[in-house]
Every structure is written in structure tokens, then in C-alpha cells.
Design an enzyme around this catalytic site. Structure first.
Site, PDB file in Angstrom:
ATOM      1  N   ARG A 174       0.915  -1.773  -7.668  1.00 55.94           N
ATOM      2  CA  ARG A 174       0.690  -2.750  -6.642  1.00 55.94           C
ATOM      3  C   ARG A 174       1.276  -4.142  -7.204  1.00 55.94           C
ATOM      4  NH1 ARG A 174       1.168   1.282  -3.983  1.00 55.94           N
ATOM      5  NH2 ARG A 174      -0.701   2.196  -2.745  1.00 55.94           N
ATOM      6  N   ASP A 201      -6.488  -1.556  -2.069  1.00 53.18           N
ATOM      7  CA  ASP A 201      -5.312  -1.959  -2.171  1.00 53.18           C
ATOM      8  C   ASP A 201      -4.892  -3.516  -1.302  1.00 53.18           C
ATOM      9  OD1 ASP A 201      -3.929  -0.078  -3.473  1.00 53.18           O
ATOM     10  OD2 ASP A 201      -3.099   1.227  -1.794  1.00 53.18           O
ATOM     11  N   SER A 260      -4.514  11.937   2.551  1.00 51.79           N
ATOM     12  CA  SER A 260      -3.905  10.567   2.394  1.00 51.79           C
ATOM     13  C   SER A 260      -3.413  10.595   1.195  1.00 51.79           C
ATOM     14  CB  SER A 260      -4.876   9.432   2.691  1.00 51.79           C
ATOM     15  OG  SER A 260      -4.467   8.262   2.405  1.00 51.79           O
ATOM     16  N   ASP A 278       0.859   4.726   9.124  1.00 51.74           N
ATOM     17  CA  ASP A 278       0.303   3.460   9.226  1.00 51.74           C
ATOM     18  C   ASP A 278       1.688   2.311   9.573  1.00 51.74           C
ATOM     19  OD1 ASP A 278      -2.188   4.227   9.144  1.00 51.74           O
ATOM     20  OD2 ASP A 278      -2.546   3.633   7.071  1.00 51.74           O
TER      21      ASP A 278
END
Length: 412
Positions: A95, A124, A178, A15
Site C-alpha cells: 500500500r 486499506d 475477495s 469496485d
């Protein structure tokens, strides 16, 4: 004047690799990639070459593993934070720290925009953006998957886009889960996991450990020491927090501990299935809870469980920098002054078996808890307590009986 800069949260995966040429082509940005090292280990190999090959002007790789462990994971351990009873918040803890570092680099580089590659279906995007807003409300955020100019809708599309721009990368769409990895955990999504009726392909899935069936046939003992809620030693060896996590990951992974297969409720309103490996964290939280069970009084322990649930929800939702999380943390810290002692476990085929806990602040009194009558407790004292404790229930039942008798007499 040079081109405007954008700060890209860069992992080196498909990505974010595709995003580099897309940002240059779509917005004419100079792309500054920032990879935050929270313990991805081998995933960081070759990132510098890959970023520049893909068109980035610069790449920062920031080692924040100790900061991650000391200022994000440790507060969560003290809180016993677990989302929906199973998930130990591995991605969620990372995060806010990543957002903080992205903001710092944006200030350093004079950038006005931060870009991330989180999808429009995931958690996210929420976590990145609300933490950036909390720290730097003036910065713009580009979420590529939500932009009208972003036309790629699959990993196949991204691979084709990269090849079109001369970027030939060895990503295999058909066999790759993933994954998100840091020192605390690794998560797995995709492939057969998208169907909750299917068993995970354990032989190909696990990274940090082994499935319990294939774990050693002999149990292994482990001790964890705490001082004021902070883990300080494993098996008698003093360690900093990050090394505690690493050592417990090794031991837990060896014995198949900390594997969770969960269908969770995402912030954006959908259910998703994932498998999480958190071997060290599972042992650490079990040890911390065991000490609190021994040391905290009944009312504090009960209320702390309520706080822990709310705390976990806030962290999962990305609200690390919100006032409520900080206020809950203050309460949690106040409960840790006496959380000192040693916890011993036996690890065996996915199980964590209690093998003894000691603390200088224990509230357990063997003489008081035993069946032998002591000076502090007379068995006869319980009679008056039970009478008063159940008085309201007894009064209610007596009045109900009177009402029933009255109704029967009226029916005659």
C-alpha cells in the site's frame, strides 16, 4: 479549460470499474486510472480495454515489482515482520508503494484529487490515505464508499450500476472471493470465510499452492543463501530479490507451505477472518530467523524481537513513512552486517524442517557447547554464577521466612 482530473487507484475489479462512471457522473471528472503492478500477474490482463470501455481517459500500468521487492519486502524480511504472529503483511507492504506512485502520477497529470475504492470497514482506506497525506498533504482524497453520493452497498448494486451504464462485465458475485494478490502473497476473504466456524473450501480457495494433504509424498530440500541480510541465491543459483520470491513461491506452493487461516484485529477496530498464502515468504522468513538465531547475541536477538513486533504493527497500520518506522529500520539494518550464510530446509506437506545452517559469523562454538569440559568453561564456574544470579530471590525467601516466624510467635 478542460475538466478537473482525478487519479483513480485502479485494479480492474468490480469496485474500481464501477467507480469510473460514478466519478464522471457525480463530479464531472476526467478519470485517469493508475494500476500499480506489484505482481498481480494474470489479473492485469485486459485492463487497458476495460478501463477505456468503462469511461477512463487514460490508464497507466506501472511495473514496480522489483522496487516492491527491494525497498518494501526486503526491509520487512530483515525485520522478520509478522503481524499477530501469523500474517506476513503482503497487502500492507504494497500500500505505501501504491500511494507513492499515485502521488507521482497526480503530480505528472496536474490532478488535485486521488480516489480509491477501499471500503469503510477495511484497513486499506487507512493505509492509502495516511501515506498520501505523508507524501502530498495538499492533495484531496475521495474514498467512494464513504461519500454520501455513493449509494451502492453491495456487489450486486455495483453490477447493476455498471449494466445501467452499458458496462457488461463477467463478475460472479456468488462464487468469487475477495482477493488481493501481489508477488509476496495472495489474500482471500468472503463467502464461507466470513463464518469462523466453517472450514475453508480448500479445493476452490487456494491459488499459489496446494493444501498439505495433497502435497507430494516425497520431501524436497531447498537452500537459501544470504549476504548481510539479503537473500542472494536459492539452491545455489544467484538471483535478484524478486526471483528469489518467485522461486520460493513455486517450491513452497508445491509442498503446501505458508497457508494461514487467521482472525485478525483490523486497524478500524473489528475482527476479520482471512486466509493468506505466502509460500515463498514463509520460507524466506524462516531462513532469515534461523541465521539470526545462529549469529546474533542474546541481548540483540531479544531486543530485535520486540522491535519486529512494533515494526509489524506500524506497517499493518499503514505508517510506512512515519519517523518511528524509519528509526526502527535503522536499528534493524545495523543488525544485518553479519547475517551471511546458508540455510537448508526440507519441505514436506506444509512443514519447513531445519536441515542445517552455516555462517562464517556463527556464535555457536561446538567445543564450548558440548558436555566435554574445555579451556573456556569449567563446570564448577557455574556454582558461583548461580549463587549470584539467584541471590535476590534467595534473600527475598529468607526474609519472608523470618517474617512468617515472627508472625507465628506473635500469635502465641
Amino acid at each position: 479549460m478542460g475538466k478537473e482530473k482525478v487519479i483513480l487507484a485502479y485494479s480492474g475489479g468490480l469496485d474500481t470499474t464501477a467507480i469510473i462512471p460514478w466519478l464522471k457522473e457525480t463530479y464531472n471528472f476526467d478519470v485517469v486510472c493508475v494500476c500499480i503492478d506489484v505482481g498481480q500477474e494474470s489479473e492485469l490482463e485486459g485492463l487497458d480495454e476495460r478501463a477505456k470501455y468503462s469511461g477512463a481517459e487514460k490508464l497507466y500500468i506501472l511495473d514496480v515489482v522489483d522496487e516492491f521487492c527491494d525497498e518494501y519486502i526486503l526491509p520487512g524480511v530483515k525485520a522478520n515482520a509478522t503481524y499477530e504472529y501469523e500474517y506476513l503483511l503482503g497487502t500492507s507492504f504494497a500500500r505505501p508503494l501504491i500511494a507513492k506512485k499515485l502521488v507521482e502520477i497526480a503530480r505528472k497529470e496536474g490532478a488535485t484529487t486521488i480516489c480509491h475504492g477501499a471500503t469503510g470497514k477495511g484497513n486499506d482506506q487507512v493505509r492509502f490515505e495516511i501515506n498520501i497525506k505523508a507524501l502530498a498533504p495538499d492533495l484531496n482524497v475521495i474514498a467512494t464508499w464513504r461519500q454520501p453520493e455513493w449509494t451502492m452497498q453491495s456487489r450486486e448494486d455495483e453490477i447493476a450500476f455498471c449494466k445501467k451504464h452499458g458496462i457488461d462485465l463477467p463478475f460472479d458475485v456468488t462464487t468469487s472471493y475477495s482477493r488481493d494478490r501481489n508477488i509476496w502473497h495472495i489474500s482471500h476473504e468472503g463467502l464461507e470465510l466470513e463464518d469462523p466456524s466453517l472450514e475453508p473450501n480448500w479445493d476452490h480457495l487456494l491459488v499459489l499452492g496446494t493444501y498439505p494433504e495433497k502435497a507430494p509424498d516425497e520431501a524436497e530440500y531447498v537452500t537459501v543463501n544470504f549476504e548481510k541480510g539479503v537473500p542472494t541465491a536459492v539452491n545455489g543459483k544467484q538471483m535478484k530479490m524478486s526471483d528469489v520470491v518467485r522461486e520460493l513461491n513455486r517450491l513452497g506452493g508445491k509442498h503446501g507451505v505458508g497457508i494461514v487461516d487467521i482472525v485478525e484485529n483490523r486497524v478500524v477496530g473489528m475482527k476479520s477472518r482471512g486466509v493468506y498464502e505466502t509460500p515463498g515468504g514463509t520460507i524466506l522468513l524462516a531462513a532469515h530467523k534461523q541465521l539470526e538465531e545462529l549469529i546474533l547475541d542474546r541481548d540483540t536477538l531479544a531486543f530485535k524481537k520486540t522491535v519486529s513486533d512494533k515494526y509489524a504493527d506500524l506497517v499493518y497500520e499503514g505508517k510506512w513513512f512515519c519517523p518511528l518506522r524509519e528509526a526502527l529500520q535503522a536499528f534493524i539494518e545495523s543488525t544485518q552486517d553479519r547475517i551471511t550464510g546458508e540455510v537448508k530446509f526440507k519441505l514436506y506437506k506444509g512443514n519447513i524442517i531445519k536441515a542445517g545452517t552455516t555462517s562464517p559469523y556463527t556464535l555457536y562454538s561446538e567445543s564450548l557447547a558440548s558436555f566435554t569440559t574445555g579451556d573456556l568453561y569449567d563446570h564448577h564456574d557455574a556454582e558461583g554464577f548461580i549463587h549470584l544470579f539467584g541471590l535476590s530471590m534467595k534473600v527475598r525467601a529468607m526474609l519472608d521466612q523470618k517474617r512468617e516466624e515472627k508472625d507465628k510467635n506473635n500469635d502465641k
